[in-house]
Design a protein around this motif. Structure first.
Motif, PDB file in Angstrom:
ATOM      1  N   ALA A 268       0.854  -1.197   0.000  1.00  0.00           N
ATOM      2  CA  ALA A 268       0.000   0.000   0.000  1.00  0.00           C
ATOM      3  C   ALA A 268       0.881   1.234   0.000  1.00  0.00           C
ATOM      4  O   ALA A 268       1.991   1.215   0.555  1.00  0.00           O
ATOM      5  CB  ALA A 268      -0.907  -0.001   1.234  1.00  0.00           C
ATOM      6  N   GLU A 269       0.417   2.259  -0.619  1.00  0.00           N
ATOM      7  CA  GLU A 269       1.124   3.543  -0.677  1.00  0.00           C
ATOM      8  C   GLU A 269       2.577   3.368  -1.103  1.00  0.00           C
ATOM      9  O   GLU A 269       3.501   3.943  -0.528  1.00  0.00           O
ATOM     10  CB  GLU A 269       1.043   4.250   0.676  1.00  0.00           C
ATOM     11  CG  GLU A 269      -0.394   4.645   1.030  1.00  0.00           C
ATOM     12  CD  GLU A 269      -0.538   4.964   2.517  1.00  0.00           C
ATOM     13  OE1 GLU A 269       0.443   5.464   3.096  1.00  0.00           O
ATOM     14  OE2 GLU A 269      -1.609   4.691   3.062  1.00  0.00           O
ATOM     15  N   GLY A 270       2.769   2.514  -2.100  1.00  0.00           N
ATOM     16  CA  GLY A 270       4.099   2.339  -2.675  1.00  0.00           C
ATOM     17  C   GLY A 270       5.058   1.529  -1.834  1.00  0.00           C
ATOM     18  O   GLY A 270       6.238   1.447  -2.146  1.00  0.00           O
ATOM     19  N   ARG A 271       4.561   0.927  -0.763  1.00  0.00           N
ATOM     20  CA  ARG A 271       5.465   0.163   0.089  1.00  0.00           C
ATOM     21  C   ARG A 271       4.881  -1.191   0.477  1.00  0.00           C
ATOM     22  O   ARG A 271       3.687  -1.435   0.301  1.00  0.00           O
ATOM     23  CB  ARG A 271       5.749   0.957   1.367  1.00  0.00           C
ATOM     24  CG  ARG A 271       6.666   2.121   1.106  1.00  0.00           C
ATOM     25  CD  ARG A 271       6.680   3.109   2.243  1.00  0.00           C
ATOM     26  NE  ARG A 271       7.570   4.196   1.878  1.00  0.00           N
ATOM     27  CZ  ARG A 271       8.841   4.300   2.300  1.00  0.00           C
ATOM     28  NH1 ARG A 271       9.333   3.410   3.133  1.00  0.00           N
ATOM     29  NH2 ARG A 271       9.585   5.294   1.895  1.00  0.00           N
ATOM     30  N   ALA A 272       5.750  -2.012   1.031  1.00  0.00           N
ATOM     31  CA  ALA A 272       5.292  -3.283   1.574  1.00  0.00           C
ATOM     32  C   ALA A 272       5.176  -3.127   3.082  1.00  0.00           C
ATOM     33  O   ALA A 272       6.101  -2.639   3.740  1.00  0.00           O
ATOM     34  CB  ALA A 272       6.285  -4.394   1.241  1.00  0.00           C
TER      35      ALA A 272
ATOM     36  N   GLY B 222       4.803  -3.990  11.576  1.00  0.00           N
ATOM     37  CA  GLY B 222       4.439  -2.589  11.425  1.00  0.00           C
ATOM     38  C   GLY B 222       5.414  -1.797  10.561  1.00  0.00           C
ATOM     39  O   GLY B 222       5.087  -0.703  10.095  1.00  0.00           O
ATOM     40  N   ARG B 223       6.607  -2.360  10.339  1.00  0.00           N
ATOM     41  CA  ARG B 223       7.569  -1.643   9.492  1.00  0.00           C
ATOM     42  C   ARG B 223       7.074  -1.576   8.059  1.00  0.00           C
ATOM     43  O   ARG B 223       6.290  -2.412   7.620  1.00  0.00           O
ATOM     44  CB  ARG B 223       8.915  -2.367   9.516  1.00  0.00           C
ATOM     45  CG  ARG B 223       9.833  -1.887  10.625  1.00  0.00           C
ATOM     46  CD  ARG B 223      11.200  -2.497  10.471  1.00  0.00           C
ATOM     47  NE  ARG B 223      11.206  -3.927  10.756  1.00  0.00           N
ATOM     48  CZ  ARG B 223      12.205  -4.731  10.418  1.00  0.00           C
ATOM     49  NH1 ARG B 223      13.242  -4.275   9.754  1.00  0.00           N
ATOM     50  NH2 ARG B 223      12.161  -6.014  10.742  1.00  0.00           N
ATOM     51  N   ARG B 224       7.573  -0.579   7.330  1.00  0.00           N
ATOM     52  CA  ARG B 224       7.241  -0.472   5.906  1.00  0.00           C
ATOM     53  C   ARG B 224       8.536  -0.371   5.107  1.00  0.00           C
ATOM     54  O   ARG B 224       9.423   0.388   5.455  1.00  0.00           O
ATOM     55  CB  ARG B 224       6.342   0.748   5.666  1.00  0.00           C
ATOM     56  CG  ARG B 224       4.910   0.471   6.128  1.00  0.00           C
ATOM     57  CD  ARG B 224       4.189   1.695   6.649  1.00  0.00           C
ATOM     58  NE  ARG B 224       4.277   2.844   5.765  1.00  0.00           N
ATOM     59  CZ  ARG B 224       3.341   3.172   4.858  1.00  0.00           C
ATOM     60  NH1 ARG B 224       2.280   2.430   4.695  1.00  0.00           N
ATOM     61  NH2 ARG B 224       3.489   4.258   4.144  1.00  0.00           N
ATOM     62  N   ILE B 225       8.641  -1.170   4.063  1.00  0.00           N
ATOM     63  CA  ILE B 225       9.867  -1.166   3.258  1.00  0.00           C
ATOM     64  C   ILE B 225       9.511  -0.915   1.790  1.00  0.00           C
ATOM     65  O   ILE B 225       8.358  -1.094   1.388  1.00  0.00           O
ATOM     66  CB  ILE B 225      10.636  -2.509   3.389  1.00  0.00           C
ATOM     67  CG1 ILE B 225       9.727  -3.690   3.022  1.00  0.00           C
ATOM     68  CG2 ILE B 225      11.181  -2.684   4.804  1.00  0.00           C
ATOM     69  CD1 ILE B 225      10.451  -5.032   2.978  1.00  0.00           C
ATOM     70  N   ASP B 226      10.514  -0.500   1.000  1.00  0.00           N
ATOM     71  CA  ASP B 226      10.189  -0.129  -0.386  1.00  0.00           C
ATOM     72  C   ASP B 226      10.992  -0.909  -1.441  1.00  0.00           C
ATOM     73  O   ASP B 226      11.799  -0.338  -2.173  1.00  0.00           O
ATOM     74  CB  ASP B 226      10.392   1.371  -0.584  1.00  0.00           C
ATOM     75  CG  ASP B 226      11.842   1.774  -0.306  1.00  0.00           C
ATOM     76  OD1 ASP B 226      12.557   0.980   0.356  1.00  0.00           O
ATOM     77  OD2 ASP B 226      12.266   2.847  -0.773  1.00  0.00           O
ATOM     78  N   PRO B 227      10.740  -2.209  -1.554  1.00  0.00           N
ATOM     79  CA  PRO B 227      11.429  -2.994  -2.591  1.00  0.00           C
ATOM     80  C   PRO B 227      10.925  -2.605  -3.977  1.00  0.00           C
ATOM     81  O   PRO B 227       9.795  -2.135  -4.115  1.00  0.00           O
ATOM     82  CB  PRO B 227      11.014  -4.431  -2.268  1.00  0.00           C
ATOM     83  CG  PRO B 227       9.682  -4.295  -1.607  1.00  0.00           C
ATOM     84  CD  PRO B 227       9.746  -3.010  -0.820  1.00  0.00           C
TER      85      PRO B 227
END
Ligand SMILES: Cc1cc2nc3c(=O)[nH]c(=O)nc-3n(C[C@H](O)[C@H](O)[C@H](O)COP(=O)(O)OP(=O)(O)OC[C@H]3O[C@@H](n4cnc5c(N)ncnc54)[C@H](O)[C@@H]3O)c2cc1C
Ligand SMILES: NC(=O)c1ccc[n+]([C@@H]2O[C@H](COP(=O)([O-])OP(=O)(O)OC[C@H]3O[C@@H](n4cnc5c(N)ncnc54)[C@H](OP(=O)(O)O)[C@@H]3O)[C@@H](O)[C@H]2O)c1
Lengths: 249, 452
Positions: free
Chosen positions: B308-312, B317-322
């Motif tokens: 969602a919103e360009g991230r995984a 709770g962390r968000r990463i951007d592969p």
């Protein structure tokens, strides 16, 4: 059971060695299966290179002979035979001589050979020991037994060169009788009633185990492939083989 | 039932589906037991999974065996002893090609031909419909038995992660590990690998050497075994313990000790502790994963909840951007040519077969190679196919004894050959302990010994 569970091979594989294999190939080699000749550990591939390899190739069979590794036990020799057979392009015919026939009889449980020939098979430990004691008591009783001229060669053979090439490793022993061959190959036993290493009775016994009678060449000594009459047994072996190969297909 | 004239009757011949390792062994062993065999292979050559030219092959450029050579080769046709402990996939393919040539199997295989259905027609016989892979007309032939050796590592099982395929949620690329072939695919990308099986671990290690950033997402903790223990391939050392018949509890203790002394504690790198005991999940064998975790090249992360919103978004709770996600979530078995009930397919899709091989209600239907052993597959597939060949032979030659064997086998407790105590996911449907399994097949073979 031990057929399926091979802990020994899985946990301590036989250490590989460089293997000497002498070959006489056949042009356009695809008609006949390859033959792999296996001498006992006293001899090397040279014993077959003398006459039989070339003769077999001349009759259309790609022919190979393996020199047994120095100081291997039965398991190591069986390993080398199976490795060599599996490296050939097609299902192979195994032909063992003397203690090499003992190795082949065990290799048959590990590799579905196209056919097998046991030549003067030194398979029965007690029978060969008894025969050896009769003609060569001192050579036989050594830890590394020494076969002598009288046991190996008949009178007409110029044996000096051959005798000088013999080596004397430890006696090969099997802890149990060879298991049933895999893939039920036809098996032929060949020998001489005048062999002073493998007695006639022993030839009969081995042949019976494989459901046949031995093919006999009277007057010949133990080393049939080096005898003056070497051609007769190899021709008989190849004739038998040709018949068996056609019977199957 | 009446005969349709355009069905070619192949009489006593057996139909084998697939010419991968399992199919090849099946052809050879059926031939050795005197059966005529027609094998159908939808690809144009042998080797199955190991033929990485095939579109469906799951192997990637740097795949090496994880089971060592002596535990992987066929028991009656060894790999060259000059090969390494863990051969490369191209060596495995050349081995299978040589096996096929050595035993003259090619003349029994119809390449480029797919089996589209196999239907029982009564008295144990089967109508098998084949079609050439490129399309074209189909053909029906009648066989005395059908042996499926169609493999179970080619149909990708893809997780359903919300937002993964929506351009609005996330703009990166998502592929299944089956589509991963070449390390170049990872170069200079931010890669998220999902799945902690051997594929996932291999790809994470590969990415650690190619990609700019690597995350490895696993939904549980595992026991990561090294490829070598005490200077020997780990599986050879493990079999020594089995040879000594050490009880499971003791082996589990030794396993923990060995990993503690070699791999060490991986929770320091953020991996969860295993939620199961050793030997209760399919072995992961990878010496390099801990190495790259320790170098910070691989970051351990938990389950991916959604994109969602360009991230995984991760479970913690962390968000990463592969920008590249590889789902190494395994493969599902597929038997499209068989009606599900023929192989006792359960609701989950798991076939229920005796010894994972014999159809319970159809004595002339069997599957070879549907196993996940803690050792190489080929020896097990070999003995399965020997058992299948002896069974068909016994059934043909001595139906009375065959019936007795069937009766006895049906009473054999499942726990004697199937590893029950495992993590209950699809990955472990066919998990077996190679020793226990081979013992059971050995007993079956003994029951079928020719009477002397
Ligand atoms: C990445 C990876 C690494 C692995 N490493 C190891 C290892 O180290 N050691 C080990 O022992 N195993 C390993 N395996 C397991 C591997 O799957 C087996 O070694 C082996 O390839 C299985 O052979 P098989 O013949 O059962 O199946 P496959 O190799 O999949 O062959 C099945 C064949 O059937 C054909 N087929 C399927 N359906 C049809 C149809 N309807 N009609 C006609 N043909 C059909 C397919 O085209 C294929 O050729 C690994 C698997 C993967 C994915
Ligand atoms: N020789 C080699 O180097 C080599 C390399 C790769 C593979 N292999 C073999 O090939 C076979 C297939 O291996 P594989 O690794 O591709 O598949 P696998 O063993 O089935 O592993 C799949 C992994 O993905 C996880 N997973 C499955 N579904 C998921 C989901 N929906 N969400 C998150 N995670 C999910 C599984 O977790 P759970 O554990 O919780 O189920 C598991 O960690 C195995 O037999 C393997 O040993 C060998």
């Amino acid at each position: 059971m031990s057929d399926l569970l091979r802990f020994e091979d899985w946990t301590s594989p036989v250490p590989p060695v460089e293997r000497e294999v002498l070959s006489r190939l056949v042009e356009g080699e695809d008609e006949q299966p390859p033959l792999l000749f296996v001498p006992g550990p006293s001899m090397g591939a040279w014993a077959f290179a003398e006459h039989w390899l070339t003769h077999a190739a001349g009759r259309g069979f790609p022919a190979h002979a393996l020199t047994p590794r120095a100081d291997g036990d039965l398991r190591a020799h069986v390993h080398d035979v199976v490795q060599t057979a599996a490296s050939l392009p097609r299902q192979t015919v195994l032909i063992g001589h003397g203690a090499g026939a003992l190795v082949v009889s065990h290799a048959l449980a590990r590799y579905p050979a196209r056919a097998a020939v046991l030549v003067a098979p030194a398979v029965d430990r007690w029978a060969t020991l008894g025969a050896g004691l009769k003609t060569n008591p001192f050579g036989t009783l050594r830890g590394r037994p020494r076969l002598n001229r009288k046991q190996l060669f008949s009178a007409g053979v110029d044996a000096e060169a051959y005798l000088s090439r013999l080596v004397f490793p430890r006696r090969l022993t099997a802890s149990k009788e060879a298991p049933r061959p895999v893939g039920s190959p036809p098996v032929l036993v060949v020998g001489s009633p005048d062999d002073r290493v493998v007695p006639r009775k022993s030839l009969d016994r081995v042949a019976t185990r494989y459901g046949g009678a031995p093919l006999l060449f009277p007057g010949m000594a133990h080393a049939l492939m080096l005898d003056t009459g070497w051609q007769e047994p190899i021709d008989a072996i190849l004739d038998w083989l040709t018949k068996e190969l056609h019977a199957g297909s | 039932m009446h005969d349709t004239p355009d069905i070619a009757d192949r009489r006593d011949a057996v139909c084998v589906i697939g010419a991968g390792a399992s199919g090849l062994a099946t052809i050879k062993n059926l031939r050795e037991h005197g059966f005529a065999v027609d094998c159908y292979e939808r690809e144009t050559s042998v080797g199955g999974a190991w033929n990485w030219r095939h579109d469906r092959s799951p192997v990637y450029a740097n795949t090496h065996l994880i089971s060592s050579r002596p535990l992987t080769e066929f028991p009656d046709f060894p790999m060259p002893d000059s090969w390494p402990d863990y051969p490369h996939h191209s060596q495995v393919l050349s081995y299978l090609e040589r096996y096929a040539k050595h035993f003259g199997l090619g003349e029994h295989i119809w390449f480029g031909t797919e089996v589209v259905s196999a239907v029982p027609v009564g008295d144990g016989r089967w109508d098998v419909t084949t079609r050439s892979t490129g399309g074209g007309s189909s053909r029906v032939q009648r066989y005395a038995a059908v042996i499926a050796a169609n493999g179970h590592n080619w149909s990708p099982a893809k997780p359903d992660i919300p937002g993964a395929n929506s351009q609005e949620a996330w703009k990166g690329q998502i592929i299944h590990s089956a589509q991963f072939k070449d390390p170049a695919q990872l170069r200079n990308r931010k890669v998220l690998v999902i799945g902690g099986g051997n594929t996932g671990c291999d790809i994470a290690v590969e990415a650690a050497q190619q990609a700019t950033t690597v995350w490895h997402s696993t939904r549980r903790g595992y026991w990561y075994a090294p490829k070598y223990v005490l200077g020997r391939p780990a599986d050879q050392v493990n079999d020594r313990l089995l040879k000594w018949r050490l009880p499971l509890k003791l082996r589990q203790w030794l396993y923990r000790r060995t990993l503690a002394l070699t791999t060490g504690d991986l929770t320091r790198y953020g991996l969860p502790a295993p939620d199961h005991r050793p030997y209760e999940s399919h072995p992961i064998v990878n010496s390099q994963l801990p190495y790259y975790l320790g170098h910070g090249r691989i970051k351990a992360v938990p389950d991916v909840l959604r994109f969602a919103e360009g991230r995984a978004e991760l479970a913690d709770g962390r968000r990463i951007d592969p920008d590249l996600v590889i789902t190494a979530t395994g493969y599902a078995p597929r038997f499209e040519f068989l009606a599900p009930e023929l192989i006792g397919t359960e609701e989950s899709g798991r076939p229920d077969l005796h010894l994972h091989a014999f159809a319970r209600k159809h004595p002339t239907l069997a599957v070879v190679g549907l196993l996940q052993p803690d050792a190489g597959l080929l020896p097990l597939a070999h003995w399965q196919s020997v058992a299948v060949a002896r069974w068909l032979q016994l059934r043909r030659e001595d139906p009375v004894r065959a019936a007795a064997v069937q009766q006895k086998e049906s009473a054999r407790p499942v726990s004697s050959w199937s590893r029950r105590q495992v993590v209950a996911t699809r990955r472990h449907w066919f998990e077996v302990d190679h020793i226990a399994y081979l013992k059971s097949v050995g007993e079956l073979l003994r029951e079928m010994e020719p009477a002397t």
